[in-house]
Enzyme design. Structure first.
Site, short mmCIF file in Angstrom:
data_model
loop_
_atom_site.label_atom_id
_atom_site.label_comp_id
_atom_site.label_asym_id
_atom_site.label_seq_id
_atom_site.Cartn_x
_atom_site.Cartn_y
_atom_site.Cartn_z
N MET A 39 0.87 -1.18 0.00
CA MET A 39 0.00 0.00 0.00
C MET A 39 0.90 1.22 0.00
SD MET A 39 -1.75 0.09 3.76
CE MET A 39 -0.84 0.14 5.31
N HIS A 69 4.72 3.20 12.18
CA HIS A 69 4.03 2.91 10.92
C HIS A 69 2.57 2.51 11.13
CE1 HIS A 69 5.28 -1.68 10.72
NE2 HIS A 69 4.96 -1.31 11.95
N GLU A 70 1.82 2.57 10.04
CA GLU A 70 0.36 2.36 10.03
C GLU A 70 -0.37 3.34 10.95
OE1 GLU A 70 -0.37 0.61 7.70
OE2 GLU A 70 1.48 -0.50 7.43
N GLY A 71 0.09 4.56 10.98
CA GLY A 71 -0.52 5.59 11.82
C GLY A 71 0.28 5.75 13.10
#
Length: 608
Positions: free
Chosen positions: A157, A457-459
């Site tokens: 992504m 990561h991922e927010g």
């Protein structure tokens, strides 16, 4: 007691996941089939991942100007994982899946994260394919998603950009229709993408014959202007190699170029990349720009991508948890073997006596109990959330909707709490090893380095905290938080009626009221700047309340069995530790939330 025994207890004795087999989707399964999946994954992790954790840390990915070179062990591990069927474990039979409950998939994947998190980072491929199954066209599912689930292709992504970081409203990658209008290709409306994406995990490699990038970009208006904010963001499938409608490679390289590898503190076995889209390095079909296919409707990119990101956030919480537990098991073994010091009796230390093992020292036991309470408590939380995913998809009526709401509130905590406190567990594992823990002779320093990524990561931690306090606990009129409170109160009532848990039940009841009161107080003025100034302490506190609830429920399950049995006695001790040493910490965190303290927000920049 190791990871498998802990998983078995949490799955079968606590969550009673075997009851899911009464549902039509899972009717073909039994505890025996669940155990077989766990056995297979445990074996692959033991044989193909764990022995090479140090190898992939020291033999980092290399780019020779044309391709990324990874160690042979990474290729072998990825192949073994793909052949196990775990990429599509929870998918339907008719697309080659196993129709496993998601909670079993999450539990089985935990072995890989514990064995070598940077080899075992297959979550993006599964999440990418799942997003396409939810939002893609029939042919996009057939060509792209199914070839990811079967292991033939990998997925990524692509969100962040060098100049924008986490601020998705500021992305500048643009997608223009491929021709006079949005020319309809069989694989979807075709666009040309130009831009740069940063921090793309597994963005380039030779592990699979193709890589399917899911890319966020903006479609410019008639004057060439990009729409402001996040509402104009769309999602595109941009394959590394172009394919036909049968999923065959056409022999054409898409204009997606690796600009460089990021050299990281941890997760060194996973390539992390800067990708250039449409820079002209690989001209394709006589025009500029990388070819991409629109997923869903224009402007709905974030909605589509967040389907993937929510799964990824639970997976990140699980990865952080497994690294915390890996460090715990390593430091426990070390503490049982390392002799140092002597016990202190009434007359002081007797230096004529033999040294004792360091596990005999109270402070070492404190550090071990802290790790156990963080790691096993976080594992319980992540499995609980995974079980909610199953309830959301296979439950009926109100139960499914309640599972959806609980997941909305719990997902920021499930991602961020383990990322913070299992990192602290890794720090304690280093401390137990002493000076040796700070060297590369022992793996605990690598566990810490690998885990440090999970707060980012991922927010990031701060973004998750603002999402929790700014949106999740207030959405639908606060119904999600009310539902969470009701679940916790039910657990408190059950524990209060259980001999030996009344004190913990009372402590959690008080903590819950503190958290609910602070939530209201934070928003008393209605000013977001005041409410969110201390969002991270709020998330820490509410996370501790949720973990205390997990431990209280786990303690009840332990007492339903044989409370004197060593494993259950250990669980009860970890629960007591959490309530006595950890839960009281929420007072300081909630004080600044409740008072809307602006010390940090109002600090003059010149004073730094």
């Amino acid at each position: 007691m190791g990871l498998r025994a802990t998983l078995d207890f949490l799955l079968y004795d606590w969550l009673e996941v075997q009851a899911l087999n009464a549902r039509p989707r899972f009717a073909d399964h039994s505890r025996e089939t669940f155990d077989a999946v766990l056995d297979t994954c445990e074996r692959i992790a033991r044989e193909k991942y764990a022995p090479f954790n140090r190898t992939v840390d020291t033999e980092e990915p290399r780019f020779d100007g044309e391709k990324v070179i990874l160690p042979a062990c990474t290729h072998a591990a990825r192949l073994a994982y793909a052949e196990s069927g775990m990429l599509g474990a929870a998918q339907d039979y008719d697309i080659g899946g196993m129709q496993l409950p998601y909670v079993l998939e999450a539990a089985a994947n935990s072995f890989f994260a514990a064995a070598s998190v940077s080899i075992g980072s297959n979550m993006l491929t599964s999440g990418n394919a799942s997003a396409l199954m939810a939002h893609g066209s029939a042919l996009q599912k057939q060509v792209f998603a199914l070839n990811e689930f079967n292991g033939r292709w990998a997925g990524t992504m692509c969100l962040s950009e060098p100049q924008a970081g986490s601020s998705l409203s500021d992305i500048a990658t643009r997608a223009t229709p491929d021709g006079a209008g949005a020319q309809d290709d069989a694989l979807g409306p075709r666009f040309r993408l130009k831009g740069h994406k940063m921090w793309i995990s597994s963005g380039d490699h030779e592990l699979t014959e193709n890589i399917v990038h899911l890319v966020l970009a903006k479609i410019p208006d008639a004057e060439g202007r990009l729409p402001p904010g996040v509402k104009g963001i769309s999602l595109f499938i941009v394959p590394k190699h172009l394919v036909d409608t049968e999923g065959r490679l056409t022999g054409e390289r898409n204009d997606v170029a690796l600009a460089g590898l990021n050299h990281k503190l941890g997760w060194r076995g996973t390539t992390n990349t800067l990708l250039n889209f449409g820079e002209g390095r690989y001209p394709v079909r006589g025009a500029a720009g990388a070819i991409g296919y629109l997923v869903g409707a224009p402007g709905q990119g974030l909605q589509c991508m967040f389907h993937m990101m929510n799964e990824a956030r639970i997976a990140i919480g699980m990865a952080a948890t497994m690294l915390g537990l890996a460090g715990y098991y390593a430091s426990l073994d070390y503490a049982r073997e390392r002799p140092q010091g002597r016990p202190t009796g009434a007359g002081g230390k007797d230096v004529t006596r033999p040294q004792v093992r360091i596990i005999d020292h109270a402070d070492v036991r404190r550090m071990l109990l802290a790790q156990k309470s963080y790691g096993e408590g976080a594992l319980a939380l992540n499995l609980y959330c995974a079980r909610l995913v199953d309830e959301q998809h296979t439950g009926q009526g109100e139960a499914a909707d309640e599972a959806r709401l609980l997941l909305e509130v719990l997902t920021p905590i499930a991602k961020s709490w383990p990322s913070e406190f299992c990192l602290e567990a890794n720090s304690l594992a280093i401390q137990i090893h002493g000076g040796y823990g700070y060297t590369r002779d022992f793996q605990v320093e690598q566990y810490w380095r690998d885990n440090r990524l999970n707060m980012i990561h991922e927010g990031t931690h701060g973004i998750q905290a603002m999402d929790l306090l700014g949106r999740k606990v207030r959405m639908e009129g606060g119904r999600g938080l009310q539902l969470l409170a009701a679940r916790i109160e039910a657990g408190i009532a059950a524990a209060a009626a259980t001999p030996g848990l009344d004190a913990e039940a009372a402590a959690l009841a008080d903590a819950l009221q503190q958290a609910l009161g602070a939530t209201d107080a934070a928003w008393a003025t209605g000013e977001p700047g005041e409410a969110l100034a201390n969002a991270v302490p709020y998330m820490q506190a509410l996370g501790h309340v949720v973990l205390a609830w997990m431990w209280l429920d786990v303690a009840r399950a332990a007492l339903r069995g044989d409370g004197a049995q060593p494993a259950n006695a250990g669980r009860l001790a970890a629960a007591r530790y959490f309530f006595r040493y950890e839960l009281p910490r929420i007072g300081a965190w909630l004080k600044v939330v409740r008072e809307r303290d602006l010390t940090c927000a109002e600090m003059d920049e010149s004073g730094f």
